[in-house]
Design a protein around this motif. Structure first.
Motif, mmCIF file in Angstrom:
data_model
loop_
_atom_site.group_PDB
_atom_site.id
_atom_site.type_symbol
_atom_site.label_atom_id
_atom_site.label_comp_id
_atom_site.label_asym_id
_atom_site.label_seq_id
_atom_site.Cartn_x
_atom_site.Cartn_y
_atom_site.Cartn_z
ATOM 1 N N LEU A 114 0.607 -1.258 -0.361
ATOM 2 C CA LEU A 114 -0.397 -0.033 0.012
ATOM 3 C C LEU A 114 1.003 1.370 -0.241
ATOM 4 O O LEU A 114 0.636 2.052 -0.488
ATOM 5 N N MET A 115 2.252 1.411 0.214
ATOM 6 C CA MET A 115 2.692 2.519 0.730
ATOM 7 C C MET A 115 3.590 2.700 -0.771
ATOM 8 O O MET A 115 4.252 3.077 -0.867
ATOM 9 N N ARG A 116 3.679 1.823 -1.065
ATOM 10 C CA ARG A 116 4.960 1.675 -2.478
ATOM 11 C C ARG A 116 4.423 3.573 -3.174
ATOM 12 O O ARG A 116 5.240 3.921 -3.910
ATOM 13 N N PRO A 117 3.516 2.719 -3.868
ATOM 14 C CA PRO A 117 2.665 4.660 -4.437
ATOM 15 C C PRO A 117 3.085 5.259 -3.742
ATOM 16 O O PRO A 117 3.378 6.606 -4.480
ATOM 17 N N LEU A 118 3.204 5.985 -2.332
ATOM 18 C CA LEU A 118 3.180 7.028 -1.630
ATOM 19 C C LEU A 118 4.875 7.113 -1.723
ATOM 20 O O LEU A 118 5.276 8.202 -2.449
ATOM 21 N N TYR A 119 5.256 6.404 -1.622
ATOM 22 C CA TYR A 119 7.153 6.467 -1.886
ATOM 23 C C TYR A 119 7.070 6.213 -3.297
ATOM 24 O O TYR A 119 8.465 7.542 -3.521
ATOM 25 N N LYS A 120 6.743 6.172 -4.314
ATOM 26 C CA LYS A 120 7.169 5.840 -5.676
ATOM 27 C C LYS A 120 6.716 7.717 -6.175
ATOM 28 O O LYS A 120 7.839 8.578 -6.736
ATOM 29 N N LYS A 121 5.730 8.210 -5.705
ATOM 30 C CA LYS A 121 5.388 9.445 -5.796
ATOM 31 C C LYS A 121 6.231 10.310 -5.540
ATOM 32 O O LYS A 121 6.962 11.627 -5.389
ATOM 33 N N LEU A 122 6.497 10.443 -4.045
ATOM 34 C CA LEU A 122 7.583 10.952 -3.203
ATOM 35 C C LEU A 122 9.169 10.853 -3.807
ATOM 36 O O LEU A 122 9.348 12.108 -4.097
ATOM 37 N N ASN A 124 9.544 10.844 -6.394
ATOM 38 C CA ASN A 124 9.600 11.608 -8.243
ATOM 39 C C ASN A 124 9.867 12.711 -8.121
ATOM 40 O O ASN A 124 10.460 13.727 -8.568
ATOM 41 N N ALA A 125 9.371 13.024 -6.590
ATOM 42 C CA ALA A 125 9.203 14.496 -6.624
ATOM 43 C C ALA A 125 10.295 15.353 -5.802
ATOM 44 O O ALA A 125 10.757 16.610 -6.372
ATOM 45 N N ILE A 126 10.785 14.595 -5.041
ATOM 46 C CA ILE A 126 11.756 14.814 -5.056
ATOM 47 C C ILE A 126 13.241 14.966 -6.047
ATOM 48 O O ILE A 126 13.880 15.711 -6.101
ATOM 49 N N ALA A 127 12.976 13.429 -7.187
ATOM 50 C CA ALA A 127 14.257 13.908 -7.755
ATOM 51 C C ALA A 127 13.480 14.867 -9.181
ATOM 52 O O ALA A 127 14.790 15.740 -9.522
ATOM 53 N N GLU A 128 12.537 15.992 -9.221
ATOM 54 C CA GLU A 128 11.407 16.558 -10.163
ATOM 55 C C GLU A 128 12.520 18.373 -9.303
ATOM 56 O O GLU A 128 13.413 18.879 -9.653
ATOM 57 N N LEU A 158 9.854 22.273 -0.125
ATOM 58 C CA LEU A 158 9.800 22.464 -1.733
ATOM 59 C C LEU A 158 9.111 20.899 -2.200
ATOM 60 O O LEU A 158 8.004 21.217 -3.053
ATOM 61 N N VAL A 159 9.322 20.211 -2.442
ATOM 62 C CA VAL A 159 8.224 19.326 -2.402
ATOM 63 C C VAL A 159 7.417 18.722 -1.841
ATOM 64 O O VAL A 159 6.837 18.276 -3.323
ATOM 65 N N ILE A 160 7.147 19.242 -0.646
ATOM 66 C CA ILE A 160 5.209 19.523 -0.475
ATOM 67 C C ILE A 160 4.708 20.537 -1.035
ATOM 68 O O ILE A 160 4.243 19.885 -1.648
ATOM 69 N N LYS A 161 5.445 21.201 -1.147
ATOM 70 C CA LYS A 161 4.896 22.019 -2.679
ATOM 71 C C LYS A 161 4.273 21.303 -3.642
ATOM 72 O O LYS A 161 3.723 21.493 -4.805
#
Length: 173
Positions: A114-122, A124-128, A158-161
């Motif tokens: 269940l957490m895998r998609p959240l970590y992936k989304k995070l 990706n945002a960190i990388a961007e 910045l990642v939160i935004k």
């Protein structure tokens, strides 16, 4: 010859100066905990735990009933019957322990799933954010022990935004 060595040194120094890295930090646990999807993960995890717990409760109830039955009839049983019943009870106890261990493993697997998609989304945002701000490395502050971290290199906000998350006022660090 001196010209070639001088040229080589100038090239080496300029490459070294350009290769400077910019290191930032992020509090990934904090971000994961305030993501709206985290509430869904908790709800789904609790529902799965309830499902596993109900099956476990049935096994425990059956085990307790058999123990009570054994205790009530123990004086009337012969030695062979006592040993057979005791073996059955030990086997049931071991089965319950294995079921509990498996249940814990299944819960962890479900939570990870269940957490895998959240970590992936995070991730990706960190990388961007890191690429947009010229960072070459991002370290997580959660789980690591740093002696000192300069706040101007923390990209958590910045990642939160980037994720479009509204920070709850009471949990903001």
């Amino acid at each position: 010859m001196k010209f070639k060595i001088t040229l080589f040194l100038i090239a080496f120094i300029s490459i070294s100066l350009n290769a400077q890295s910019k290191v930032g930090t992020v509090n990934s646990d904090y971000i994961i905990n305030i993501m709206p999807e985290a509430k869904t993960v908790v709800t789904l995890s609790q529902a799965y735990a309830t499902k596993l717990d109900s099956s476990f409760s049935i096994k425990v109830k059956d085990y307790k009933a058999k123990i009570a039955d054994y205790k009530s009839k123990e004086k009337e049983m012969g030695e062979l019957m006592k040993k057979t019943t005791q073996k059955e009870l030990v086997a049931l106890d071991q089965d319950i322990q294995k079921y509990q261990e498996n249940g814990n493993k299944l819960m962890q697997l479900k939570r990870d799933e269940l957490m895998r998609p959240l970590y992936k989304k995070l991730s990706n945002a960190i990388a961007e954010v890191a690429k947009a701000n010229g960072y070459t490395q991002i370290l997580t502050t959660s789980g690591n022990e740093f002696a000192y971290i300069d706040e101007k290199f923390d990209i958590t906000e910045l990642v939160i935004k980037k994720l479009g998350i509204t920070v709850p006022k009471q949990t903001k660090e």
